[in-house]
Design an enzyme around this catalytic site. Structure first.
Site, short mmCIF file in Angstrom:
data_model
loop_
_atom_site.label_atom_id
_atom_site.label_comp_id
_atom_site.label_asym_id
_atom_site.label_seq_id
_atom_site.Cartn_x
_atom_site.Cartn_y
_atom_site.Cartn_z
N ARG A 53 -7.32 32.73 37.05
CA ARG A 53 -7.42 30.92 37.29
C ARG A 53 -7.03 30.89 38.67
O ARG A 53 -6.35 31.81 38.82
CB ARG A 53 -7.19 30.59 35.93
CG ARG A 53 -5.53 30.78 35.11
CD ARG A 53 -4.54 30.56 36.31
NE ARG A 53 -4.24 30.00 36.82
CZ ARG A 53 -3.46 29.50 37.99
NH1 ARG A 53 -3.08 30.64 38.77
NH2 ARG A 53 -3.64 28.85 38.75
N GLY A 54 -7.26 29.99 39.01
CA GLY A 54 -7.46 29.48 40.94
C GLY A 54 -8.88 29.87 41.33
O GLY A 54 -9.27 31.11 41.17
N ASP A 242 -9.51 23.58 44.55
CA ASP A 242 -10.38 23.78 44.12
C ASP A 242 -11.20 23.67 45.16
O ASP A 242 -12.55 24.34 44.90
CB ASP A 242 -10.05 23.58 42.48
CG ASP A 242 -9.24 23.90 41.89
OD1 ASP A 242 -8.71 23.15 41.73
OD2 ASP A 242 -9.10 25.46 40.90
O1 MRU Z 1 -7.24 25.18 36.43
P1 MRU Z 1 -6.84 26.47 36.80
O2 MRU Z 1 -5.54 26.64 36.60
O3 MRU Z 1 -7.56 27.51 38.00
O4 MRU Z 1 -6.12 25.22 38.65
C1 MRU Z 1 -6.32 25.75 39.37
C2 MRU Z 1 -5.37 25.28 40.69
O5 MRU Z 1 -5.86 24.18 40.41
C3 MRU Z 1 -4.69 25.70 41.53
O6 MRU Z 1 -4.21 24.52 42.86
C4 MRU Z 1 -6.21 25.69 42.71
O7 MRU Z 1 -7.78 26.34 42.20
C5 MRU Z 1 -5.75 25.75 43.90
S1 MRU Z 1 -5.24 27.85 43.87
C6 MRU Z 1 -5.00 28.53 45.53
#
Ligand code: MRU
Length: 363
Positions: A53-54, A242
């Site tokens: 994720r991220g 994102d």
């Molecule tokens: O739902 P996730 O864990 O994928 O969300 C991740 C985030 O919101 C992060 O803050 C974002 O992707 C920035 S990653 C460098």
């Protein structure tokens, strides 16, 4: 980054097997285990189940998903069906579409016999570029942190939300890269880590990362930031994103907006760190425009953790029968953001185009 002295990226190919490996983030912080992706389906499941994720890592995994698709069948139809399957995994992070577009543009002109090798080369290049961009973000952010630290005594208190660390990227992280660089440069920092309900990416992942690097940090309940800010206990906020859109609005993990409001009310700088692959130049503004993922309400009604018997277990924490809603992201308007930090430097959120003049022609 290193885990117990061993350098890791979040996605890599096995040295002898050539197989695509990921760190299974659903097991952290209690177990550090890697697993193999063997098919495009595996890659899609890894993204939608949040083993990875991220935003940047979702894109990198999709790139390797295209490699696995080409191993299955290097036809034009397979490029299209893999693109569609991977794009459907998560709706908000624009890095996913960016990486898939890059892969498709690379593969389509080639004959099928060359597609597997070309796909792996391109996926590796996407990963290397992300790692380097995050390193650069760290160097730019380091200067901001250094300036802030020089203006005060005691540790620079940084607040972050969710996990925008190396686990969310290929290496270094976005929001955490300046922290790693500052800490390694000898700047006295302390990080307030928002737990980030409902999936607890802060409490589970950011805290784990910072701990592995020896960075002083404290996990706080999500509602704590405003109180800390009112009482002089936060010097700067920094998050990832994102999707940043053309006017500088920032879509990030749910709750980011509330932290930005509190920071604005308390005159605390609020930075957002992003690589260029997180910018969506096609959307003029973010509020009401960026697709906001709604996830299973079980993520709100239940929590997973280490039980006192040592087993990882899941428990219901809400009143049985009460419905729950699970909006995964929100949008912070550009006016609440002090600056965006990219691989090209830091800029006011509403001046993002100044860092990417090549986008001005198409704007
Ligand atoms: O739902 P996730 O864990 O994928 O969300 C991740 C985030 O919101 C992060 O803050 C974002 O992707 C920035 S990653 C460098």
């Amino acid at each position: 980054m290193k885990v117990d002295g061993v350098p890791y990226r979040t996605i890599w190919r096995g040295k002898t097997s050539g197989r695509v490996q990921i760190i299974d983030q659903t097991k952290l912080p209690f177990e550090f285990v890697s697993c193999e992706l063997r098919s495009v389906r595996d890659a899609a499941i890894a993204i939608s189940s949040m083993q990875v994720r991220g935003a940047p890592l979702i894109g990198a995994t999709a790139a390797y998903g295209m490699c696995l698709a080409m191993e299955e069948n290097a036809s034009d139809d397979k490029i299209d069906s893999a693109y569609t399957e991977l794009l459907a995994t998560r709706p908000t992070a624009i890095n996913l579409r960016w990486a898939l577009d890059e892969m498709r543009a690379e593969l389509k002109p080639l004959s099928s016999t060359h597609r597997v090798d070309a796909a792996y080369e391109k996926a590796a290049a996407i990963c290397d570029e992300d790692a380097e961009n995050c390193r650069q973000i760290g160097l730019h952010g380091l200067e901001i942190f250094r300036d802030l630290a020089n203006k005060k005594s005691g540790p620079l208190n940084i607040l972050t939300h969710c996990n925008a660390g190396w686990l969310a990227c290929v290496d270094w992280g976005t929001a955490t890269s300046p922290m790693y660089h500052a800490f390694d440069a000898g700047i006295d920092i302390h990080v307030w880590v928002d737990e980030t309900r409902p999936r607890n990416q802060g409490a589970a992942l950011t805290a784990w990362e910072l701990g592995k690097h020896g960075i002083p940090h404290t996990i706080i309940a999500d509602n704590t930031g405003g109180h800390l800010m009112q009482n002089g206990m936060v010097d700067v906020c920094i998050t990832g994103s994102d999707r940043v859109v053309a006017n500088g609005d920032v879509c990030n993990k749910i709750g980011t907006y509330l932290k930005a409001l509190a920071a604005d009310d308390n005159n605390i700088p609020f930075y957002v760190a992003i690589p260029f692959s997180t910018i969506d130049w096609n959307l003029p503004r973010g509020v009401g425009k960026v697709p906001i993922e709604e996830r299973d309400s079980k993520e709100v009604t239940h929590m997973t953790g280490l039980a006192t018997n040592g087993n990882i277990d899941t428990f219901q924490i809400t009143s049985p029968g009460s419905p729950a809603a699970n909006f995964a992201f929100d949008v912070t308007p550009a006016r609440l953001i002090t600056g965006l930090i990219t691989e090209r430097g830091a800029v006011a959120a509403n001046a993002l185009l100044d860092l990417y003049p090549e986008q001005k022609q198409s704007a």
